[in-house]
Scaffold this motif. Structure first.
Motif, PDB file in Angstrom:
ATOM      1  N   ARG A  79       0.805  -1.045  -0.055  1.00  0.00           N
ATOM      2  CA  ARG A  79      -0.047   0.053   0.142  1.00  0.00           C
ATOM      3  C   ARG A  79       0.865   1.122   0.064  1.00  0.00           C
ATOM      4  O   ARG A  79       0.406   2.230  -0.543  1.00  0.00           O
ATOM      5  CB  ARG A  79      -0.982   0.182   1.367  1.00  0.00           C
ATOM      6  CG  ARG A  79      -1.776   1.154   1.274  1.00  0.00           C
ATOM      7  CD  ARG A  79      -2.750   1.034   2.331  1.00  0.00           C
ATOM      8  NE  ARG A  79      -3.721  -0.075   2.308  1.00  0.00           N
ATOM      9  CZ  ARG A  79      -4.688  -0.326   3.235  1.00  0.00           C
ATOM     10  NH1 ARG A  79      -4.659   0.447   4.465  1.00  0.00           N
ATOM     11  NH2 ARG A  79      -5.279  -1.448   3.074  1.00  0.00           N
ATOM     12  N   TYR A  80       1.834   1.175   0.888  1.00  0.00           N
ATOM     13  CA  TYR A  80       2.507   2.539   0.841  1.00  0.00           C
ATOM     14  C   TYR A  80       4.038   2.461   0.427  1.00  0.00           C
ATOM     15  O   TYR A  80       4.707   3.485   0.330  1.00  0.00           O
ATOM     16  CB  TYR A  80       2.777   2.903   2.450  1.00  0.00           C
ATOM     17  CG  TYR A  80       1.550   2.954   3.195  1.00  0.00           C
ATOM     18  CD1 TYR A  80       0.579   3.991   2.802  1.00  0.00           C
ATOM     19  CD2 TYR A  80       1.045   2.076   4.143  1.00  0.00           C
ATOM     20  CE1 TYR A  80      -0.706   4.242   3.470  1.00  0.00           C
ATOM     21  CE2 TYR A  80      -0.198   1.970   4.578  1.00  0.00           C
ATOM     22  CZ  TYR A  80      -0.886   3.263   4.328  1.00  0.00           C
ATOM     23  OH  TYR A  80      -2.313   3.285   5.177  1.00  0.00           O
ATOM     24  N   GLY A  81       4.447   1.121   0.035  1.00  0.00           N
ATOM     25  CA  GLY A  81       5.890   1.201  -0.509  1.00  0.00           C
ATOM     26  C   GLY A  81       5.981   1.138  -1.986  1.00  0.00           C
ATOM     27  O   GLY A  81       5.222   1.123  -2.566  1.00  0.00           O
ATOM     28  N   THR A  82       7.325   0.967  -2.463  1.00  0.00           N
ATOM     29  CA  THR A  82       7.309   0.809  -3.835  1.00  0.00           C
ATOM     30  C   THR A  82       8.237  -0.571  -4.170  1.00  0.00           C
ATOM     31  O   THR A  82       9.048  -0.773  -3.325  1.00  0.00           O
ATOM     32  CB  THR A  82       8.202   1.915  -4.282  1.00  0.00           C
ATOM     33  OG1 THR A  82       9.620   2.172  -3.703  1.00  0.00           O
ATOM     34  CG2 THR A  82       7.294   3.342  -4.173  1.00  0.00           C
ATOM     35  N   PRO A  83       7.975  -1.018  -5.409  1.00  0.00           N
ATOM     36  CA  PRO A  83       8.698  -2.485  -5.712  1.00  0.00           C
ATOM     37  C   PRO A  83      10.214  -2.069  -5.840  1.00  0.00           C
ATOM     38  O   PRO A  83      10.403  -1.012  -6.063  1.00  0.00           O
ATOM     39  CB  PRO A  83       8.134  -2.862  -6.887  1.00  0.00           C
ATOM     40  CG  PRO A  83       7.500  -1.799  -7.469  1.00  0.00           C
ATOM     41  CD  PRO A  83       7.127  -0.534  -6.441  1.00  0.00           C
ATOM     42  N   PRO A  84      11.026  -3.166  -5.792  1.00  0.00           N
ATOM     43  CA  PRO A  84      10.626  -4.624  -5.630  1.00  0.00           C
ATOM     44  C   PRO A  84      10.324  -4.673  -3.905  1.00  0.00           C
ATOM     45  O   PRO A  84      10.921  -4.361  -2.999  1.00  0.00           O
ATOM     46  CB  PRO A  84      11.811  -5.210  -5.939  1.00  0.00           C
ATOM     47  CG  PRO A  84      12.960  -4.463  -5.553  1.00  0.00           C
ATOM     48  CD  PRO A  84      12.376  -3.005  -5.910  1.00  0.00           C
ATOM     49  N   VAL A  85       9.430  -5.879  -3.809  1.00  0.00           N
ATOM     50  CA  VAL A  85       9.089  -6.070  -2.443  1.00  0.00           C
ATOM     51  C   VAL A  85       9.348  -7.569  -2.307  1.00  0.00           C
ATOM     52  O   VAL A  85       9.094  -8.452  -3.114  1.00  0.00           O
ATOM     53  CB  VAL A  85       7.407  -5.994  -2.229  1.00  0.00           C
ATOM     54  CG1 VAL A  85       7.190  -6.464  -1.168  1.00  0.00           C
ATOM     55  CG2 VAL A  85       7.140  -4.498  -2.456  1.00  0.00           C
ATOM     56  N   TRP A  86       9.995  -8.014  -1.173  1.00  0.00           N
ATOM     57  CA  TRP A  86      10.221  -9.250  -0.803  1.00  0.00           C
ATOM     58  C   TRP A  86      10.093  -9.813   0.615  1.00  0.00           C
ATOM     59  O   TRP A  86      10.243  -8.986   1.352  1.00  0.00           O
ATOM     60  CB  TRP A  86      11.801  -9.736  -1.345  1.00  0.00           C
ATOM     61  CG  TRP A  86      12.753  -9.056  -0.932  1.00  0.00           C
ATOM     62  CD1 TRP A  86      13.378  -8.126  -1.449  1.00  0.00           C
ATOM     63  CD2 TRP A  86      13.528  -9.001   0.403  1.00  0.00           C
ATOM     64  NE1 TRP A  86      14.154  -7.499  -0.877  1.00  0.00           N
ATOM     65  CE2 TRP A  86      14.433  -8.174   0.100  1.00  0.00           C
ATOM     66  CE3 TRP A  86      13.313  -9.807   1.510  1.00  0.00           C
ATOM     67  CZ2 TRP A  86      15.365  -7.628   1.336  1.00  0.00           C
ATOM     68  CZ3 TRP A  86      14.358  -9.502   2.719  1.00  0.00           C
ATOM     69  CH2 TRP A  86      15.220  -8.543   2.520  1.00  0.00           C
TER      70      TRP A  86
END
Length: 695
Positions: free
Chosen positions: A613-620
């Motif tokens: 919701r609040y972050g930016t990719p990449p996500v792990w």
């Protein structure tokens, strides 16, 4: 002088008569054979026999001289050469007379008639016994003040006293100290009861073996009634003549036997006392029947005892403070660091003589990482130990925020400056200003790196598995407690599994035979860590050590690959369910209990939701199963999440609050490419990963 002003024979005879009957100086006229022709009758100490039994006799037949051969040589030299002799100190006693020996300053001049014929000698003998006694007492007192108290050790101080008073003040000297004082405890008040005393020092004129009442180091109470016990009861000195019929000797058979064997004839007992407390007893003996103690000797003994008591009390206070400081430091240092899966540690700690302010620590950080800390603060004793305790507490508190090493040192420096300002407000006699040094490192086994920051501290030595050693080029950073200076900097170095990291205090370099001693020892990193520590310890010099010598060794090991799981996630809301499924599947494989699994799913759900919701990719997402279960979610947005309490009508805002309730601990770690939000959970003992056993 003109001829008409010459003294007439009548006047000369009158002058001679006046000298021999009224002069306070002893006068003797000797012939060329050193026989006495005339003697000054105003000095009865020079003649115990009537004058008629003295005249015509050789000077050595009338007097017992301390060095008769040397005196005769001096007198013959004056007769032969004509050069007067001035102020030769000679011990004199009338022949066969009992009593003490007197000291005379002897001067001699040759007598000649008008034709130059040698008639004999005029010998002047000035009694300097009292003057020499005063000078001797002043020398003893000066020697005591100069040499007693050179060390802050109670027993050594007593030994210094014995060496200073034997043989000038006593043929035998014994110093006994209250046993509690030797251990640094408070001395008892007077009057002293049956308190154990330790025989701290013994000395006698002859040297070598001597019969003693008790050996040095023996601990026992003084028996009553004896002058020793009475002196410690009323704190008054005693001057005692000793003999076979001395009644109180029966109360102390060992001392009676030692006194008889030594031939002691006179005794002075003086209390070692300070501000109404009793520290011990000084006993002085003389063995020569003619060398009698007097009240002036008692006064000197009291002065010597007073100075020694002050020195003993200083040493006692130091011993007490050192014991307290060592106890504080011992409780602050981790004697047996908890075993880690990826780091094996061993250490050497050689405290400074006065108790230094050195310290070290190892503790776990989230993500299977380990913090390694070595540092010291300026000063010694209790102040240094307590200050190091404050700094250690601050380090743990700051490490809980998961700060980078350079940021942690910056905030630790703020703490040191604040403590220094508080100390500066104390009285002027407070110890030195607060400064210190520190090396803080974080080992990450998953990345195989170690991030290090220094605050005025020497850099570590890294021993690689192939036996090569390296001292990384790291910014030294300003010392802790410095308000101005360059910023702290962190450096990340690659550390292969099986490497040995060596952190140490500067004192280790100062006491090593050569600067590369540590590197030479670490050239064999495969050896057991404790063997490496011992090898370094055995090479240290003990003659120059001004601070704590600390060496902390850490060997790195790989983290078990089956205990970590990582998933890269798509950046859309549906990925939350996928992340929960991954987590549940992995926890089943790890045999984690259902309650913990449910809590972990909730944590994963909230962390991934926030990242999407609040972050930016990449996500792990990453799960690490060690002594705790760590859940980490990374995204590329450096904006930090904030814990807040949502209102009843709010639809969101409860994510981190829920995580805080479910997890043992949680936090945020910032990296160059974003942030990692993590949460730790306690695992039941049955599911905790067991640290690998190392040789």
């Amino acid at each position: 002088m003109a001829q008409d002003e010459a003294i007439s024979p009548v006047e000369g005879a009158a002058v001679l008569e006046a000298l021999f009957h009224q002069s306070p100086t002893g006068l003797l006229i000797l012939d060329t054979e050193l026989r006495i022709l005339r003697i000054n009758l105003t000095r009865p100490v020079l003649h115990a026999a009537p004058p008629e039994q003295i005249m015509g006799r050789h000077v050595t037949e009338v007097y017992d001289l301390s060095a008769p051969g040397e005196v005769e040589a001096m007198l013959h030299g004056v007769l032969e050469g004509g050069t007067p002799a001035q102020g030769r100190l000679v011990g004199v006693r009338p022949k066969g007379a009992p009593g003490p020996e007197y000291l005379f300053s002897v001067s001699a001049s040759r007598l000649e008639d008008a034709q130059g014929r040698i008639l004999g000698l005029l010998t002047e003998m000035l009694d300097v016994t009292e003057r020499e006694k005063v000078d001797a007492r002043l020398r003893v007192l000066g020697s005591v003040r100069e040499h007693v108290g050179q060390t802050l050790d109670v027993v050594a101080t007593c030994e210094e006293l014995v060496q200073a008073v034997v043989p000038d003040l006593a043929d035998i000297a014994v110093v006994e100290v209250v046993d509690a004082v030797v251990r640094g405890e408070e001395p008892p008040l007077s009057p002293l009861g049956p308190v154990p005393l330790r025989r701290a020092a013994y000395g006698h004129r002859g040297g070598g073996d001597q019969i003693q009442a008790h050996p040095v180091g023996d601990v026992r109470a003084l028996p009553l009634p004896t002058p020793y016990a009475q002196t410690l009861t009323d704190l008054k000195p005693r001057l005692v003549a000793l003999g076979p019929d001395t009644p109180w000797l029966a109360a102390n058979p060992p001392r009676a036997e030692a006194i008889r064997a030594s031939g002691a004839r006179f005794l002075i007992t003086a209390p070692l006392t300070l501000r109404g407390t009793v520290l011990g007893l000084l006993s002085l003996y003389r063995t020569d029947q003619a060398d009698v103690y007097d009240e002036d000797d008692v006064t000197l003994a009291l002065a010597v005892a007073a100075h020694t008591a002050l020195c003993i009390d200083n040493a006692r206070r130091y011993t007490r403070e050192h014991a307290i400081a060592s106890t504080i430091q011992r409780h602050l240092l981790p004697p047996h660091p908890a075993p880690r899966t990826t780091v094996e540690t061993a250490h050497v700690h050689v405290p400074a003589e006065a108790g230094g302010g050195g310290g070290f620590d190892t503790f776990a950080l989230p993500g299977a990482r380990t913090a390694l800390v070595v540092g010291e603060v300026a000063g010694q004793g209790i102040h240094a130990a307590t200050t190091m305790g404050q700094m250690r507490t601050a380090t743990h508190s700051l490490a809980a925020l998961d700060l980078e090493p350079d940021e942690l040192l910056a905030r630790l420096n703020d703490t040191a400056i604040s403590l220094a300002q508080e100390r500066a407000a104390l009285p002027p006699d407070d110890p030195m200003p607060l400064t210190g040094s520190c090396a803080y490192a974080v080992h990450d086994p998953l990345a195989q790196t170690c991030t290090i920051a220094l605050a005025g501290h020497p850099p570590p030595v890294i021993a690689h598995p192939d036996g090569t050693t390296q001292i990384p080029d790291l910014p030294a950073g300003p010392p802790l407690g410095t308000a101005e200076g360059p910023p702290f900097a962190a450096t990340t170095v690659s550390v292969a599994d099986g490497s040995v990291l060596a952190f140490y205090t500067a004192s280790l370099l100062h006491t090593s035979p050569s600067p590369d001693t540590l590197q030479r020892v670490l050239a064999h990193p495969e050896r057991p860590l404790q063997d490496l520590c011992d090898d370094v310890l055995y090479r240290l010099r003990s003659d120059i050590r001004h601070g704590d010598v600390i060496l902390l060794l850490a060997r790195t090991h790989p983290f078990p690959a089956d205990q970590v799981a990582t998933w890269h996630l798509d950046h859309h809301p549906k990925t939350v369910a996928t992340a929960r499924a991954h987590a549940r599947h992995q926890l089943v494989l790890w045999r984690v209990d259902e309650e913990t699994t449910y809590a972990t799913e909730m944590i994963v759900s909230e962390l991934v939701t926030n990242a999407v919701r609040y972050g930016t990719p990449p996500v792990w997402l990453q799960l690490i199963k060690d002594s705790t279960l760590t859940c980490e979610v990374h995204d590329s947005n450096a904006l930090a999440p904030r814990l807040r309490h949502a209102k009843t009508i709010d639809e969101g805002g409860r994510g981190l609050f829920i995580i805080a309730q479910l997890a043992q601990n949680w936090g945020v770690r910032y990296t160059l490419d974003g942030k990692t939000v993590w949460a730790e959970q306690t695992l039941p003992p049955a599911t905790t990963a067991r640290p690998q056993q190392r040789a």
